[in-house]
Design a protein around this motif. Structure first.
Motif, PDB file in Angstrom:
ATOM      1  N   ALA A 124       5.484  10.522   1.126  1.00 20.59           N
ATOM      2  CA  ALA A 124       5.113   9.251   0.501  1.00 20.59           C
ATOM      3  C   ALA A 124       6.301   8.291   0.441  1.00 20.59           C
ATOM      4  O   ALA A 124       6.160   7.092   0.700  1.00 20.59           O
ATOM      5  CB  ALA A 124       4.562   9.495  -0.900  1.00 20.59           C
TER       6      ALA A 124
ATOM      7  N   ALA B  54       0.821  -1.206   0.000  1.00 19.57           N
ATOM      8  CA  ALA B  54       0.000   0.000   0.000  1.00 19.57           C
ATOM      9  C   ALA B  54       0.861   1.265   0.000  1.00 19.57           C
ATOM     10  O   ALA B  54       0.559   2.233  -0.696  1.00 19.57           O
ATOM     11  CB  ALA B  54      -0.933  -0.003   1.204  1.00 19.57           C
TER      12      ALA B  54
ATOM     13  N   ALA C 219       1.142   4.009  -3.273  1.00 13.58           N
ATOM     14  CA  ALA C 219       0.879   5.447  -3.222  1.00 13.58           C
ATOM     15  C   ALA C 219       1.862   6.222  -4.086  1.00 13.58           C
ATOM     16  O   ALA C 219       1.561   7.319  -4.548  1.00 13.58           O
ATOM     17  CB  ALA C 219       0.961   5.937  -1.776  1.00 13.58           C
TER      18      ALA C 219
END
Length: 117
Positions: A92, A49, A53
């Motif tokens: 991120a 996950a 991103a």
């Protein structure tokens, strides 16, 4: 007269060259087969996950993941200006890099591989 001697010497050399035994011809080296890419590198890997991103959720081969990360780094200008080997992570990328703010490009591949399955 000197011209006749030179031509006679040339003719004698040609005669000895013709009479000399021929050397054995070298055998041609066997042709090498083309390199086949390792199928393990081409296998699509599913990103975690945190990595999704950055590069998107689609499964990609390792080479595609590395290319996508570098595209992200260049788009957001995250490469260190003084030492181009380092990447300054944004929020991120910090999730992918395990919370580190600066990572070398060699360490990056190690950290990214943990997010692929």
């Amino acid at each position: 007269m000197a011209a006749k001697k030179k031509t006679a010497k040339k003719a004698a050399k040609k005669a000895t060259k013709k009479a000399a035994p021929k050397k054995a011809a070298k055998k041609a080296a066997p042709k090498k087969a083309k390199r086949k890419p390792n199928p393990a590198f081409m296998k699509p890997m599913t990103p975690s996950a945190a990595l999704a991103a950055v590069i998107g959720p689609k499964p990609q081969p390792r080479s595609g993941v590395a290319k996508s990360i570098w595209d992200y780094i260049k788009k957001h200008k995250l490469q260190d200006q003084k030492n181009r080997r380092n990447i300054n992570a944004d929020a991120a990328l910090q999730a992918v890099f395990g919370g580190k703010k600066t990572v070398s490009m060699f360490e990056m591949t190690k950290l990214v591989s943990k997010h692929l399955s």
